[in-house]
Design an enzyme around this catalytic site. Structure first.
Site, PDB file in Angstrom:
ATOM      1  N   HIS A 193      40.819  38.264  37.789  1.00 44.73           N
ATOM      2  CA  HIS A 193      40.521  37.951  39.192  1.00 44.73           C
ATOM      3  C   HIS A 193      40.886  36.488  39.473  1.00 44.73           C
ATOM      4  CE1 HIS A 193      37.325  41.372  39.704  1.00 44.73           C
ATOM      5  NE2 HIS A 193      38.544  41.801  39.913  1.00 44.73           N
ATOM      6  N   HIS A 212      40.833  54.213  41.056  1.00 46.17           N
ATOM      7  CA  HIS A 212      40.568  52.912  41.707  1.00 46.17           C
ATOM      8  C   HIS A 212      41.901  52.169  41.732  1.00 46.17           C
ATOM      9  CE1 HIS A 212      39.041  48.915  42.410  1.00 46.17           C
ATOM     10  NE2 HIS A 212      39.040  48.531  41.152  1.00 46.17           N
ATOM     11  N   GLU A 258      42.742  48.735  42.422  1.00 47.42           N
ATOM     12  CA  GLU A 258      42.975  47.326  42.185  1.00 47.42           C
ATOM     13  C   GLU A 258      44.218  47.207  41.291  1.00 47.42           C
ATOM     14  OE1 GLU A 258      39.420  45.291  40.950  1.00 47.42           O
ATOM     15  OE2 GLU A 258      40.310  43.322  41.279  1.00 47.42           O
ATOM     16  N   ASP A 284      45.083  45.887  38.592  1.00 49.16           N
ATOM     17  CA  ASP A 284      45.054  46.084  37.138  1.00 49.16           C
ATOM     18  C   ASP A 284      45.148  47.562  36.761  1.00 49.16           C
ATOM     19  OD1 ASP A 284      42.482  46.022  38.385  1.00 49.16           O
ATOM     20  OD2 ASP A 284      41.496  45.921  36.453  1.00 49.16           O
ATOM     21  N   HIS A 305      33.538  49.123  41.804  1.00 47.82           N
ATOM     22  CA  HIS A 305      33.094  48.016  42.606  1.00 47.82           C
ATOM     23  C   HIS A 305      33.927  47.784  43.856  1.00 47.82           C
ATOM     24  CE1 HIS A 305      36.184  44.908  41.236  1.00 47.82           C
ATOM     25  NE2 HIS A 305      36.548  46.039  40.691  1.00 47.82           N
ATOM     26  N   ASP A 338      36.303  51.302  36.294  1.00 44.40           N
ATOM     27  CA  ASP A 338      35.661  50.038  35.919  1.00 44.40           C
ATOM     28  C   ASP A 338      34.219  50.233  35.412  1.00 44.40           C
ATOM     29  OD1 ASP A 338      37.805  48.354  36.454  1.00 44.40           O
ATOM     30  OD2 ASP A 338      37.239  48.077  38.549  1.00 44.40           O
ATOM     31  N   TYR A 394      30.290  41.833  31.959  1.00 47.51           N
ATOM     32  CA  TYR A 394      31.052  42.588  32.963  1.00 47.51           C
ATOM     33  C   TYR A 394      30.111  43.052  34.084  1.00 47.51           C
ATOM     34  CZ  TYR A 394      34.706  45.846  34.526  1.00 47.51           C
ATOM     35  OH  TYR A 394      35.666  46.499  35.251  1.00 47.51           O
ATOM     36  N   HIS A 408      38.602  49.826  31.127  1.00 47.46           N
ATOM     37  CA  HIS A 408      38.707  48.601  30.329  1.00 47.46           C
ATOM     38  C   HIS A 408      37.846  48.757  29.075  1.00 47.46           C
ATOM     39  CE1 HIS A 408      40.562  46.354  33.626  1.00 47.46           C
ATOM     40  NE2 HIS A 408      39.568  46.700  34.422  1.00 47.46           N
TER      41      HIS A 408
HETATM   42 FE1  FEO Z   1      38.430  46.775  39.802  1.00 47.28          FE
HETATM   43 FE2  FEO Z   1      39.597  46.965  36.696  1.00 47.28          FE
HETATM   44  O1  FEO Z   1      39.729  46.784  38.511  1.00 47.28           O
END
Ligand code: FEO
Length: 395
Positions: A23, A79, A81, A83, A145, A164, A192, A225
């Site tokens: 981030h 999701h 994002e 990544d 999130h 996530d 996290y 992750h």
């Molecule tokens: Fe919210 Fe791992 O991206």
């Protein structure tokens, strides 16, 4: 290298040992991370999530070793994002018509990022996608999130692909939760949670209760992750319920900045006073200007009370304390008591300003704080010790 998880499911993600921040510079990732993508080969073939943009070509090249891309029937984006969706453009260049299953918000986010008119299929909680022997069930999880987040449950293998949720920035080649150092794993999972999910804790509790009520058999949780929770996956679910419920341990964290050591001396005297009153409490001190901010925030997350100290500079508090207070405000910690302290030379606004920030951030500020002029002498340090004693008695 791809790794077989079950007869039908293969991990096709990327372990990123080099990642040190995430981030932008908002989150430190001292143990690296991974971007987990999963390939399900049943009568139909589904790919769950992709990887971060810098690894897009590597991802697609490795995926081609596992399957002819044209044989992928569905892409599931839990999701979006970057990544997780970063490799989508590279993949879609090869298979542009393959349907992308995601929430309505997910489609909006993919469109907003990549400006492509791909074949989107919007799904809601309870929608299913039969793959053959197994079936995927989608569960929307907004604000865990991002607004687009969903989980995907695979029957037969009884896997929850949680993106996530339940993840950790934790690089490992061994993939499973029971094959890594446990203290490091749980620290990264907590860090996290504290730094990414805590602000959404009411939604975390509600979502977990909803999933538990579905009575789905659960053999594995595969996040996007870090490790796969294979050994007793319920343990991380139970831990999340605790973390989401105004979590605290018997700890007091003293976080301060100091210019010429006066505020540090105050911090140490206050810590002495706390220990005089309660020898059972863990007291930890952090010079915020030198420490990893996300580690300090994790310590605050697990504390029942915090003391924030800063010298007064330019009629306010220091840069390091300002950054910490702003992150504290955003993370919405609950059920914590607090007070402020600091040294000053002439105007002395910092303590009052820190107290106001803490109160606005939801902390119960238990007193007006303590300020000391210039360098504290023995008498002033005794007053700081007394302040610590009284603070501990008020908890
Ligand atoms: Fe919210 Fe791992 O991206």
């Amino acid at each position: 290298m791809a790794k077989q998880i079950t007869k039908k499911v293969t991990w096709v993600g990327k372990v990123d040992w080099e990642l040190t921040t995430f981030h932008g510079d908002e989150l430190s990732t001292k143990r690296g991370s991974s971007y987990n993508s999963y390939l399900i080969k049943d009568e139909k073939v589904a790919l769950i999530d992709t990887v971060w943009l810098p690894y897009d070509k590597e991802f697609v090249a490795k995926l081609k070793k596992e399957i002819d891309l044209k044989d992928i029937d569905y892409i599931i984006m839990n999701h979006n994002e970057i990544d997780h969706s970063g490799a989508l453009p590279e993949l879609m260049r090869e298979i542009p018509d393959t349907p992308i299953y995601c929430t309505k918000k997910g489609e909006a986010i993919i469109r907003g990022h990549y400006h492509e008119d791909w074949n989107f299929v919007n799904v809601k909680t309870g929608d299913t996608l039969p793959l053959g022997e197994s079936t995927l069930t989608f569960i929307e999880a907004p604000m865990l999130h991002w607004p687009d987040t969903m989980f995907t449950y695979m029957s037969g293998d009884n896997i929850l692909f949680s993106n996530d949720g339940f993840g950790q920035h934790f690089a490992t080649e061994s993939l499973y939760n029971d094959t890594v150092e446990q203290a490091a794993l749980f620290y990264e999972a907590e860090k996290y949670y504290a730094n990414i999910l805590n602000t959404y804790s009411p939604m975390v509790t509600k979502k977990i209760q909803q999933i538990l009520a579905m009575n789905l058999p659960l053999d594995m949780i595969c996040p996007s992750h870090g490790v796969i929770w294979k050994e007793n996956p319920a343990q991380i679910v139970e831990q999340y319920l605790k973390w989401a419920d105004a979590y605290q341990e018997n700890q007091i964290t003293i976080a301060y900045d100091t210019m010429w050591q006066s505020t540090r001396k105050m911090a140490e005297a206050i810590a002495d006073g706390i220990r005089d009153t309660d020898s059972s409490v863990t007291v930890k001190l952090f010079n915020v200007a030198h420490e990893d901010k996300n580690d300090v925030l994790t310590e605050i997350f697990q504390s029942r009370a915090v003391l924030i100290g800063s010298p007064t500079i330019n009629y306010g508090f220091s840069f390091a304390i300002g950054g910490l207070l702003e992150m504290i405000r955003g993370l919405k910690f609950k059920n914590k008591k607090a007070a402020a302290f600091g040294s000053y030379g002439w105007s002395g606004e910092a303590v009052k300003q820190i107290s106001s920030h803490l109160a606005e951030s939801g902390f119960e500020v238990v007193n007006d704080g303590i300020s000391k002029l210039w360098v504290p002498d023995c008498t002033m340090l005794d007053e700081c010790r007394n302040f610590g004693r009284e603070f501990a008695k008020n908890l």
